[in-house]
Design a protein around this motif. Structure first.
Motif, PDB file in Angstrom:
ATOM      1  N   GLY A   1       0.822  -1.199   0.000  1.00  0.00           N
ATOM      2  CA  GLY A   1       0.000   0.000   0.000  1.00  0.00           C
ATOM      3  C   GLY A   1       0.856   1.248   0.000  1.00  0.00           C
ATOM      4  O   GLY A   1       2.068   1.202  -0.190  1.00  0.00           O
TER       5      GLY A   1
ATOM      6  N   ARG B   1       0.944   5.537   1.696  1.00  0.00           N
ATOM      7  CA  ARG B   1       0.328   6.691   2.330  1.00  0.00           C
ATOM      8  C   ARG B   1       0.937   7.939   1.710  1.00  0.00           C
ATOM      9  O   ARG B   1       1.318   8.874   2.390  1.00  0.00           O
ATOM     10  CB  ARG B   1       0.586   6.678   3.837  1.00  0.00           C
ATOM     11  CG  ARG B   1      -0.154   5.564   4.558  1.00  0.00           C
ATOM     12  CD  ARG B   1       0.182   5.560   6.026  1.00  0.00           C
ATOM     13  NE  ARG B   1      -0.350   4.355   6.653  1.00  0.00           N
ATOM     14  CZ  ARG B   1       0.099   3.871   7.798  1.00  0.00           C
ATOM     15  NH1 ARG B   1       1.063   4.458   8.446  1.00  0.00           N
ATOM     16  NH2 ARG B   1      -0.434   2.786   8.308  1.00  0.00           N
TER      17      ARG B   1
ATOM     18  N   ASP C   1      -3.539   0.961  -3.957  1.00  0.00           N
ATOM     19  CA  ASP C   1      -3.700   1.319  -2.544  1.00  0.00           C
ATOM     20  C   ASP C   1      -5.181   1.398  -2.198  1.00  0.00           C
ATOM     21  O   ASP C   1      -5.805   2.447  -2.340  1.00  0.00           O
ATOM     22  CB  ASP C   1      -3.015   2.652  -2.253  1.00  0.00           C
ATOM     23  CG  ASP C   1      -3.077   3.012  -0.773  1.00  0.00           C
ATOM     24  OD1 ASP C   1      -3.599   2.197   0.013  1.00  0.00           O
ATOM     25  OD2 ASP C   1      -2.595   4.088  -0.403  1.00  0.00           O
TER      26      ASP C   1
ATOM     27  N   GLN D   1      -6.583   1.746   0.424  1.00  0.00           N
ATOM     28  CA  GLN D   1      -6.856   2.612   1.569  1.00  0.00           C
ATOM     29  C   GLN D   1      -6.743   4.092   1.229  1.00  0.00           C
ATOM     30  O   GLN D   1      -6.680   4.928   2.121  1.00  0.00           O
ATOM     31  CB  GLN D   1      -5.870   2.279   2.700  1.00  0.00           C
ATOM     32  CG  GLN D   1      -5.845   0.821   3.103  1.00  0.00           C
ATOM     33  CD  GLN D   1      -7.189   0.333   3.588  1.00  0.00           C
ATOM     34  OE1 GLN D   1      -7.813   0.960   4.450  1.00  0.00           O
ATOM     35  NE2 GLN D   1      -7.662  -0.766   3.040  1.00  0.00           N
TER      36      GLN D   1
ATOM     37  N   PRO E   1      -8.331   7.321   0.309  1.00  0.00           N
ATOM     38  CA  PRO E   1      -9.680   7.892   0.244  1.00  0.00           C
ATOM     39  C   PRO E   1      -9.878   8.861  -0.915  1.00  0.00           C
ATOM     40  O   PRO E   1     -10.979   8.943  -1.463  1.00  0.00           O
ATOM     41  CB  PRO E   1      -9.828   8.600   1.595  1.00  0.00           C
ATOM     42  CG  PRO E   1      -8.455   8.802   2.096  1.00  0.00           C
ATOM     43  CD  PRO E   1      -7.631   7.684   1.562  1.00  0.00           C
TER      44      PRO E   1
ATOM     45  N   LYS F   1     -17.383   5.450   1.282  1.00  0.00           N
ATOM     46  CA  LYS F   1     -16.167   4.654   1.457  1.00  0.00           C
ATOM     47  C   LYS F   1     -14.986   5.569   1.773  1.00  0.00           C
ATOM     48  O   LYS F   1     -14.160   5.256   2.644  1.00  0.00           O
ATOM     49  CB  LYS F   1     -15.885   3.845   0.196  1.00  0.00           C
ATOM     50  CG  LYS F   1     -14.597   3.027   0.249  1.00  0.00           C
ATOM     51  CD  LYS F   1     -14.663   1.916   1.267  1.00  0.00           C
ATOM     52  CE  LYS F   1     -13.443   1.019   1.195  1.00  0.00           C
ATOM     53  NZ  LYS F   1     -13.461  -0.052   2.210  1.00  0.00           N
TER      54      LYS F   1
ATOM     55  N   ASP G   1     -15.280   6.543   5.308  1.00  0.00           N
ATOM     56  CA  ASP G   1     -14.962   5.416   6.186  1.00  0.00           C
ATOM     57  C   ASP G   1     -13.449   5.285   6.365  1.00  0.00           C
ATOM     58  O   ASP G   1     -12.956   5.017   7.462  1.00  0.00           O
ATOM     59  CB  ASP G   1     -15.519   4.107   5.617  1.00  0.00           C
ATOM     60  CG  ASP G   1     -17.033   4.007   5.774  1.00  0.00           C
ATOM     61  OD1 ASP G   1     -17.585   4.751   6.607  1.00  0.00           O
ATOM     62  OD2 ASP G   1     -17.645   3.195   5.052  1.00  0.00           O
ATOM     63  N   LEU G   2     -12.721   5.471   5.265  1.00  0.00           N
ATOM     64  CA  LEU G   2     -11.268   5.354   5.311  1.00  0.00           C
ATOM     65  C   LEU G   2     -10.626   6.544   6.009  1.00  0.00           C
ATOM     66  O   LEU G   2      -9.612   6.403   6.694  1.00  0.00           O
ATOM     67  CB  LEU G   2     -10.702   5.231   3.888  1.00  0.00           C
ATOM     68  CG  LEU G   2     -11.025   3.928   3.154  1.00  0.00           C
ATOM     69  CD1 LEU G   2     -10.629   4.020   1.690  1.00  0.00           C
ATOM     70  CD2 LEU G   2     -10.313   2.751   3.820  1.00  0.00           C
ATOM     71  N   ASP G   3     -11.210   7.714   5.816  1.00  0.00           N
ATOM     72  CA  ASP G   3     -10.662   8.932   6.422  1.00  0.00           C
ATOM     73  C   ASP G   3     -11.817   9.825   6.861  1.00  0.00           C
ATOM     74  O   ASP G   3     -12.410  10.525   6.050  1.00  0.00           O
ATOM     75  CB  ASP G   3      -9.774   9.681   5.420  1.00  0.00           C
ATOM     76  CG  ASP G   3      -9.207  10.960   6.009  1.00  0.00           C
ATOM     77  OD1 ASP G   3      -9.366  11.189   7.231  1.00  0.00           O
ATOM     78  OD2 ASP G   3      -8.581  11.739   5.259  1.00  0.00           O
TER      79      ASP G   3
END
Length: 709
Positions: free
Chosen positions: A153, A155, A617, A619, A621, A646, A649-651
């Protein structure tokens, strides 16, 4: 830039005499069927004397059982205390001056065949599952692997310097799935567990059981995950068919010699690693071997035990097969060790040395000699008291270093790396480097370790949210070394996280005024100016950054955002595509390219870009938010709402998604739900970025409250 290495006959002669050059001829077994698979497990940062059976306090029942039922080496040394160079030695049987990877962030470009390439050529299916970024495929160790799973993933938000790893549980799960699909084939499987690496954050219950001993907790947790992998191997009926090798790339100093982690010094705390081999049909049980060995020995030993030969004139490792099977003592040999990363990263003196029988010699501005039998903690420097041994080892090392390969060490520049690579490595404490000047006097790392510790302490404090404390240390650091460019960049980043954008910009401008105009500082300043609304100056700086470093993927991504904000969609698209050319797994660049296509109303291309970003990734958002906007523009309102929810939900601070949900719900007549999301937007939206939107939404919220009453 590739590290040019020219192999001369004179150099090879030195290698032969000093490191006992190893040669395996053409295979005598090429026509025979393979009997054994190979499972190689490397546990990052695993210090030998912290493993239970090696005398450590961590509970490691799995490793202990493997050692008791297999073959355990007690004096195995890595050649370098860094992840990537060490694994290059492990997988090629060569030392760093030969394979050319001297630090994390280099690229393995030498023609040396890797273990995976050789096994693949001999009919094995090959797969690797790595736990963290230093072994990313971009660095070249994916050669020969049918599958190189490095998808941990990302960030990679535009302003985020944090580092991402995969826990051992995830690495084990993915590898176990692969085993199930390939159980009927001859395979080579490599797992890399990263967990013992700093910061030490073992999961429950190891965090509780090892409170105050978190490093040992990480080791115990990894041992448990290794046990789950071996249970899967056993359940598939593969244990008897598989040669298992477990080792590490380097250890951890844990404060010894004032070094908190690793990568600077070459004392035993970071250089001695465990090495365990197991297969009850192939190997003896309970054998303990105390001969001096190096990590480069794993390559020829594995091939020899699998009855596979290779002709490679550049191998320095030795096969340990005869020692394992016939108890044959190894001939006297010297193990080459080095830590030259500080020369590239900090312009400090390189450390190079030899381990010979019980002696260790370290070449440095303040040279060192230790009797490892009498002084295993390496506290008593015998450099002056043992002139005979000092002279002998210094001569051996000098002969080796006098070859052209070592002379290049003083001239080489760190190979260019893209910005995402640079930032991820720095988050581990590996600072980006620059040009190295010939014959420049450099300080001994022993006199500079306080600087390294201060820098790492500031990073840890900043990442843990203790921003004011980090700011204080950054100030001290820059007072002690005013020309430390990376210090300005990280101090500015810390100020940015504190909400002090203006101060962050000012500090980076100060660095420029001190002639510290690195590509990194230009890019970071360009990013912050972009956020401050100074778009043209941002573009100018970011263009300068990519001119300085054409492989700077992150700077191209930043540049694309600035062009996008300037309304130049064509140039933005070019910049994002260039970032993706340099890094094909750059999730945020795909997301930003999707935004360009969305603005151009090229909806199918936008959907493809956003979905690619999410695939890399899941994750991220922002990609779900962009995908939702695209669906909405195509009239797929329900799909749009799903994507925006969604994203939230992730952020929970994804302001764009909250805004989009509020506005579209209001448009559909659902005032109560719209009010909920619009109020959320007001709660989470940063004032500076959403100033005009906040004013409009406040007005809408007040009106909705009156209407709902």
């Amino acid at each position: 830039m590739k590290l040019a290495i020219k192999f001369l006959k004179t150099f090879l002669a030195v290698i032969i005499s000093v490191l006992s050059f190893f040669f395996l001829g053409q295979s005598l077994f090429s026509g025979q069927a393979k009997k054994f698979n190979l499972l190689l497990v490397t546990i990052d940062t695993l210090r030998a004397d912290h493993v239970g059976i090696y005398g450590g306090q961590a509970e490691t029942p799995v490793l202990d059982k493997l050692a008791r039922r297999g073959v355990m080496f007690t004096r195995t040394y890595t050649h370098v205390p860094l992840t990537l160079p060490s694994h290059c030695s492990l997988l090629t049987g060569t030392i760093p001056p030969v394979h050319g990877v001297r630090d994390n962030g280099f690229r393995f470009t030498r023609p040396n065949k890797t273990l995976a390439e050789i096994l693949k050529n001999n009919g094995y299916v090959t797969a690797a599952f790595v736990g963290a970024f230093p072994l990313d495929s971009r660095f070249g160790l994916d050669k020969g692997f049918d599958l190189y799973d490095d998808n941990y993933g990302s960030r990679n938000l535009q302003r985020d310097l944090s580092f991402v790893e995969r826990k051992a549980e995830e690495v084990t799960r993915r590898a176990s799935t692969w085993l199930e699909s390939n159980k009927d084939k001859h395979f080579f499987l490599w797992l890399h567990y990263f967990d013992p690496h700093a910061p030490y954050e073992p999961p429950p219950p190891f965090d509780h059981n090892y409170r105050g001993r978190e490093y040992q907790g990480e080791i115990a947790y990894t041992d448990k995950m290794l046990g789950e992998l071996l249970s899967k191997l056993d359940s598939l009926g593969l244990t008897e068919k598989t040669l298992i090798i477990v080792t590490s790339d380097h250890g951890e100093a844990l404060g010894e010699h004032q070094e908190k982690t690793h990568g600077i010094f070459i004392y035993d705390s970071t250089m001695r690693v465990p090495l365990i081999l197991f297969n009850q049909k192939l190997l003896p049980s309970g054998r303990v071997i105390t001969d001096l060995t190096g990590l480069s020995d794993v390559f020829p030993t594995a091939l020899d035990l699998l009855n596979i030969g290779v002709s490679n004139k550049e191998i320095q490792g030795r096969s340990l097969k005869a020692t394992i099977l016939k108890k044959k003592k190894l001939d006297a040999r010297d193990i080459y060790i080095e830590s030259v990363g500080a020369m590239f990263d900090r312009n400090w003196a390189p450390l190079q040395g030899l381990i010979s029988k019980k002696w260790k010699y370290i070449e440095a501005p303040q040279p060192e000699l230790y009797d490892l039998e009498k002084d295993p903690q390496e506290l008593n420097n015998l450099y002056e008291k043992e002139p005979g041994m000092t002279g002998q080892l210094r001569k051996k090392l000098s002969d080796l270093m006098s070859s052209e390969d070592f002379q290049l060490l003083a001239k080489v520049e760190r190979p260019p790396m893209d910005r995402e690579t640079d930032e991820k490595l720095r988050s581990l404490g590996y600072i980006a480097g620059g040009k190295i000047k010939v014959n420049e006097n450099r300080p001994d790392p022993k006199t500079m370790i306080e600087i390294d510790n201060l820098f790492n302490e500031a990073i840890i404090l900043s990442e843990s949210g203790r921003l004011e404390e980090a700011e204080s240390i950054y100030k001290t650091l820059l007072e002690k070394q005013p020309n430390l460019a990376i210090g300005y960049e990280y101090a500015a980043y810390n100020l940015y996280k504190m909400g002090n954008l203006t101060e962050a910009i000012s500090l980076l401008r100060q660095a420029l005024s001190l002639n510290l105009a690195t590509a990194s500082i230009k890019a970071r300043l360009g990013l912050y100016l972009q956020e401050a609304g100074e778009i043209q100056e941002s573009i100018d700086l970011l263009r300068a950054a990519v001119e300085d470093d054409p492989n700077y993927a992150e700077a191209y991504n930043y540049l694309g955002v600035s062009y996008f904000k300037a309304g130049d969609l064509g140039q933005a698209e070019v910049a994002f595509k260039k970032a993706l050319e340099l890094d094909t797994d750059y999730a945020m660049a795909y997301n930003n390219l999707g935004n360009v296509h969305l603005a151009q109303r090229r909806f199918s291309e936008a959907i493809a870009a956003f979905n690619k970003s999410i695939f890399i990734d899941p994750q991220l958002p922002a990609a779900y938010n962009g995908l939702g906007v695209t669906y909405y523009n195509q009239g797929e309102v329900s799909s749009a709402w799903t994507c925006w929810k969604k994203a939230l939900d992730l952020d929970p601070k994804q302001a764009d998604a909250a805004y989009n949900l509020g506005r579209t719900l209001l448009k559909s007549g659902n005032k109560e739900e719209a009010l909920k999301y619009l109020e959320l937007f007001l709660e989470i939206a940063p004032e500076q970025k959403y100033n005009q939107d906040i004013k409009q939404v406040r007005s809408v919220v007040e009106r909705l409250k009156q209407e709902i009453r």
